[in-house]
Design an enzyme around this catalytic site. Structure first.
Site, short mmCIF file in Angstrom:
data_model
loop_
_atom_site.label_atom_id
_atom_site.label_comp_id
_atom_site.label_asym_id
_atom_site.label_seq_id
_atom_site.Cartn_x
_atom_site.Cartn_y
_atom_site.Cartn_z
CG ASP A 356 -1.88 1.14 1.30
OD1 ASP A 356 -2.07 1.82 0.27
OD2 ASP A 356 -2.44 1.36 2.38
CD GLU A 388 -4.94 6.84 -0.70
OE1 GLU A 388 -6.00 6.20 -0.77
OE2 GLU A 388 -4.08 6.62 0.17
CD GLU A 389 -2.33 5.49 2.82
OE1 GLU A 389 -3.43 5.60 3.39
OE2 GLU A 389 -1.92 4.42 2.33
#
Length: 615
Positions: A356, A388-389
């Protein structure tokens, strides 16, 4: 090792035994039902294709690792392979060139990218999170490979509120009986939590215990909920109708010394499960007190009268850090017909993020390197997203910054976020809303993208299922503005079912990725078969759409306008996120169904509950 159907041709030519594939199944499998049934109408004027805010990016100066496919084209027309691309007629097969191009993507090259990302993380505190040296080095590596291959590479800078935990958080019950809770199992720190160490009584705020099966809890959503709150206590709040940020801000204003937000507790399956570990973001660094999330069982325990706890968070927030997206564009194809592929490049702060999302990064990077030799009909653009996180910040900024004319040129977007989970399923984003799970409303054309991926998995003899199309990974900003989207996902923190284990292998009752958002998301956390199969699927789709004379998503198709498969545009319930993959039986055009999504709560869950990010 997985072998592509085109391997049968190679095997025959080399005097080896070809892989066994049932002829009837293969013939049916390579049929795309109305994948490209829409006539593209391109009316926007030609303007610069450099994304807003773009700037040159320094590379690592290394040699290109491109494994260019030997697919040559007509030097006069520049439309190599166009006649083999799917057209507007139902029953068109996957073009042979697409199969060969997909098979050109090799596991060794994919793993080499992952190994380099692992090395970068290890040299930078075991993280590649946005706005850290590990992220910057990752971006430079990718940029160097793409520039060496001949792409026009640009970066786009944007502002983020930076957050990281300096030391591990603590949650201990002092009375009625001593108990130490485990970070990452029983609780986790909310992104943008304040810091502090607090020992105080726990006070419930408008709790509904046992939880109702009907309307969601409004705990902590109204100022009046805190009318009897004792200043200095730790506020215990139930998940529900308002955002985590609202709950935390109201608690702080009422004098709470810390906040514990626990999952609501309603029973359910998949996206409806409100008992699992809750995490996420309070979406602001303005809250000064510690804020954590827990599962329902922990919250229910802490709600017992007379409970006193110690809670400690040691975190750093910076409201004005800078992060970057990386954009690479081919010089081939019509610049008014852009086929865009993307994956987020950042990890969470807690680990190197090799599945991820080093896996999605490697998949589109290797596709881009191979595609540089193609003379395509449509323009290929590859994006590597930052932050994104932290809530899809990079992709949101990119889409918001595009002028309307430039946005209109993007005819479809393909997203790849976690494609090599160790206990994987093969999930395809549910672009036609046919699955049993909740999600966003797909733009017209998304169903055709899903069907193309279904045709690929049927051709290679692999099962698949729907992945939740919730908007909670980087395709979210694209579908929000009506751009047809799709992609692949192999699962995050949810548990694989027995039915899924029977179809995909692996272990039932174990998370798809037991190292999701943890320090153990290393190169050892990657399933090679899932990585190779999905990377070949990425390349196959890139080839098909790069040469397609018509693209999905425009009006004028048979049947209901904007709904070529009769199901697109169906109203969807709000669901959890990137990491949700729901079990399912046979469906639609293939052997699987399901759901996929974003963080714990990217269900990755990358689930976002905006104004509160469900991690």
């Amino acid at each position: 090792m997985f072998r592509h159907p085109s391997a049968s041709l190679r095997a025959a030519s080399e005097g080896r035994e070809a892989p066994s594939v049932a002829p009837g199944k293969l013939l049916a499998a390579i049929t795309v039902v109305s994948v490209m049934s829409l006539v593209l109408v391109s009316t926007v004027s030609a303007v610069s294709t450099v994304p807003a805010g773009a700037a040159p990016v320094p590379g690592d100066g290394g040699p290109s690792q491109a494994s260019a496919a030997s697919i040559s084209g007509d030097s006069d027309s520049g439309q190599a392979g166009a006649e083999a691309a799917p057209g507007a007629v139902a029953g068109d097969p996957l073009p042979p060139g697409a199969e060969a191009f997909g098979a050109s993507i090799k596991l060794a090259a994919l793993r080499k990218h992952l190994e380099r990302l692992q090395e970068i993380a290890h040299a930078n505190g075991d993280t590649r999170a946005a706005a850290t040296p590990g992220y910057d080095a990752s971006l430079a590596y990718v940029a160097g490979k793409l520039r060496a291959a001949g792409y026009r590479v640009t970066s786009q800078e944007f502002k983020i509120s930076f957050f990281r935990e300096v030391t591990a958080p603590v949650l201990e019950r002092i009375r009625p009986a001593a108990k130490t809770y485990v970070a990452g199992t029983d609780f986790r720190t909310m992104t943008y939590s304040g810091s502090g160490s607090v020992t105080a009584p726990v006070q419930g705020v408008d709790l509904v215990l046992p939880p109702k099966q009907g309307p969601e809890s409004t705990s902590g959503c109204e100022t009046s909920d805190f009318s009897a709150f004792v200043r200095g206590n730790i506020a215990l709040i139930q998940r529900g109708t308002c955002s985590f940020q609202v709950k935390a801000e109201r608690a702080e204003a009422a004098g709470a010394s810390a906040v514990i937000i626990f999952n609501e507790g309603r029973t359910g399956q998949g996206p409806e499960d409100r008992k699992a570990l809750l995490g996420g973001s309070i979406n602001t660094s303005a809250v000064r007190i510690p804020v954590i999330g827990t599962d329902f069982a922990t919250g229910e325990e802490l709600a017992a009268p007379g409970t006193r706890t110690r809670l400690a968070v040691d975190a750093e927030s910076a409201p004005d850090r800078r992060a970057r997206n990386l954009i690479a564009e081919s010089d081939q194809g019509d610049p008014d017909r852009v086929v865009m592929l993307g994956a987020h490049l950042d990890s969470v702060m807690m680990g190197p993020g090799i599945n991820d999302n080093g896996s999605g990064t490697a998949g589109i990077l290797e596709t881009a390197l191979a595609a540089k030799s193609l003379r395509t009909r449509n323009r290929l653009r590859f994006a590597f997203w930052g932050a994104e996180e932290l809530g899809l910040l990079g992709s949101k900024h990119y889409v918001a910054a595009l002028p309307p004319a430039e946005r209109a040129k993007i005819k479809l977007y393909l997203n790849f976020d976690m494609i090599a989970s160790p206990n994987y399923v093969f999930g395809i984003y549910d672009g036609d809303s046919s699955g049993p799970v909740s999600g966003a409303t797909p733009p017209p054309g998304s169903g055709q993208i899903e069907k193309l991926f279904q045709a690929y998995f049927e051709a290679v003899g692999e099962p698949y299922q729907d992945a939740e199309f919730s908007g909670r990974s980087d395709y979210g900003p694209f579908i929000a503005v009506g751009i047809p989207s799709g992609g692949l996902f192999t699962g995050a923190e949810r548990l694989k079912t027995a039915e899924e284990a029977g179809r995909f292998g692996g272990s039932a009752g174990v998370a798809y990725d037991k190292c999701y958002h943890q320090a153990c998301d290393t190169i050892a956390n990657v399933n090679d078969k899932a990585l190779e199969v999905n990377a070949e699927a990425i390349a196959t789709a890139a080839f098909v759409f790069a040469y397609a004379p018509v693209l999905p998503g425009t009006s004028g198709t048979p049947g209901t306008p904007g709904a070529p498969d009769g199901r697109e545009g169906r109203e969807r319930r709000e669901g959890p996120g990137k990491g949700a993959v729901a079990p399912g039986g046979p469906g639609g055009a293939g052997p699987g169904t399901g759901a996929g999504g974003l963080e714990p709560g990217h269900g990755h869950e990358h689930g976002h509950e905006h104004g509160g990010l469900l991690k």
